[in-house]
Write a protein that holds these residues in place. Sequence first.
Motif, mmCIF file in Angstrom:
data_model
loop_
_atom_site.group_PDB
_atom_site.id
_atom_site.type_symbol
_atom_site.label_atom_id
_atom_site.label_comp_id
_atom_site.label_asym_id
_atom_site.label_seq_id
_atom_site.Cartn_x
_atom_site.Cartn_y
_atom_site.Cartn_z
ATOM 1 N N MET A 1 0.840 -1.185 0.000
ATOM 2 C CA MET A 1 0.000 0.000 0.000
ATOM 3 C C MET A 1 0.885 1.249 0.000
ATOM 4 O O MET A 1 1.870 1.324 0.726
ATOM 5 C CB MET A 1 -0.914 -0.001 1.231
ATOM 6 N N PHE A 85 -10.849 3.638 -8.311
ATOM 7 C CA PHE A 85 -10.290 3.358 -6.989
ATOM 8 C C PHE A 85 -9.370 4.525 -6.625
ATOM 9 O O PHE A 85 -8.191 4.541 -6.971
ATOM 10 C CB PHE A 85 -9.519 2.033 -7.001
ATOM 11 N N ARG A 87 -7.056 7.144 -4.482
ATOM 12 C CA ARG A 87 -5.947 6.846 -3.573
ATOM 13 C C ARG A 87 -6.336 7.068 -2.113
ATOM 14 O O ARG A 87 -5.676 6.548 -1.208
ATOM 15 C CB ARG A 87 -4.729 7.709 -3.937
ATOM 16 N N ARG A 93 -8.526 -0.246 0.231
ATOM 17 C CA ARG A 93 -7.199 -0.713 -0.179
ATOM 18 C C ARG A 93 -6.585 -1.632 0.873
ATOM 19 O O ARG A 93 -5.851 -2.575 0.530
ATOM 20 C CB ARG A 93 -6.297 0.477 -0.474
ATOM 21 N N GLY A 103 0.123 -4.512 -4.661
ATOM 22 C CA GLY A 103 -0.634 -3.472 -5.334
ATOM 23 C C GLY A 103 -0.664 -3.567 -6.842
ATOM 24 O O GLY A 103 -0.878 -2.561 -7.532
#
Length: 522
Positions: A1, A85, A87, A93, A103
């Motif tokens: 992430m 999606f 951030r 996430r 990722g």
Amino acid sequence: MTARDRKAVRTPGPVGRTSFEHDEPVVAVVGGGIAGLSAATILAERGARVVLCEREDYLGGRVGGWATELADGSTATMTRGFHAFFRQYYNLRSLLARVDPDGTALVGLPDYPLWHAGGHREGFAGLPRAVPWNAAAFLRRSPTFAWRDLPSVNTRAALPLLDVSVPRTYDELDGLDAATYLGHVRFPRAAHALAFEVFSRSFFAHPSRMSAAELATMFHIYFLGSAEGLLFDVAADPFPHALWNPLARYLDSLGASVRTGTPVEGVDTGGGRRFTVRLPGESVEADAVVLAADVHGLRRVVDASPGLGTSGWRAGISRLETTPPFLVSRYWLDRPVRADRAGFLGTTGYDLLDNVSVLDHYEHEARAWAARTGGSVVELHGYALPDDLDEASARARLLEQLHVVYPETKAAGIVDERHELRADCPLFPPGGFADRPTVGTPDDFLVLAGDLVRIDLPVALMERAATTGFAAANHLLSRWGVAGTPLWTVPTSGRGPLLRAAARRWGRNPGQPGSRPVARNA
């Protein structure tokens, strides 16, 4: 992430023992969308015996997908449409990191372009990510919203956008619809259409039917309150392959039972445990239940479960509304779209068309089909369609506008097409926030999750689903003395102290022209 915004806010989860030992409860999760999968994951990781039931034959809810055979004999994955999606979707996430730690399932698109039929165009690539520098840079380079336009803006009405805080913003703005609020602010017409109406319609509703507080909160999440910027990632493979099938396998490895094609017929209190969940031909005895269905599914289950909740709570569920119909049209064309076309394009002023995606410019499956055939895969979205518009007419009008936006598609032959006309997204109307159901219910062991659920944090869309799923799991774990998971969000109030101070000093209630500044709580 990736690293979070340094001002991201951590809300701790409940504290307690790290897992269940020999007293594992059975938890039934009703709904296999993002919310249900989020709740199921946290509970299963702590050792609860999770039984997840999903009505459809696939997981992911409105971000799900299923196989379809095309006219050329090939197999493709059809979905409910494009999803961005962002951030700042920290909790979503975190969920996906269980099955995609590196990722690689998501890839970034280089820009978020917006086109107006009048010729105005905007984008967000290359902007500084934090306020006020992002707003200043946007104004400096924007062809639709220049410094010379600032004197026409009702600054005092716009200032509350700089001091968003949940739930206070809802106390102040929820009684007003987004269209009226934007009218009070007096943004230039082109900027209004591009930078605001496109965003509000991303909630599948026309601004006149959407709470101004929801719009203000959204603007805080995606632009003024977050340093993550307005660019986003997309799934590099169809949703089932990239996300949900791996997550189902992960849940299976934790001992959870994931049952697709399994509608829940009702939930009764009592039996061998606290609840009896009725399924076709069988039942599941459970110590707790997570209702993570969409609006229609939740109302259906509650209607069929007269013992759940109180009369007031049940009445609130029955009042939930959905947005007007929206249409997703996907075309497999026999020739390519120009190579410089964006993977995703937001539009306004093009009749019913709200956005265009060229899937073969970012998705592996679509790219492979295009490479093999010399064609392209294009998807069109039309939101908040008129209730009296028939599907055939809506399809034709979307396709006609595709030919206007991308003229090279007019000569393309259609190899195959798929269409999804739905009306199942939650509506957030003016004045509805106070009545919106929360994660907790009158029964401590019955919880709700989903993007329809109120949670007093700045989250929206898929991130609201994931966040309420985690919160639902936390609620139950706290009752059993087991540690939960933290929730992460963008800052929970306006980002800049000076801007917040100006908003509190000079901002006024935009629903009352000429009124004095509104007193705000700290």
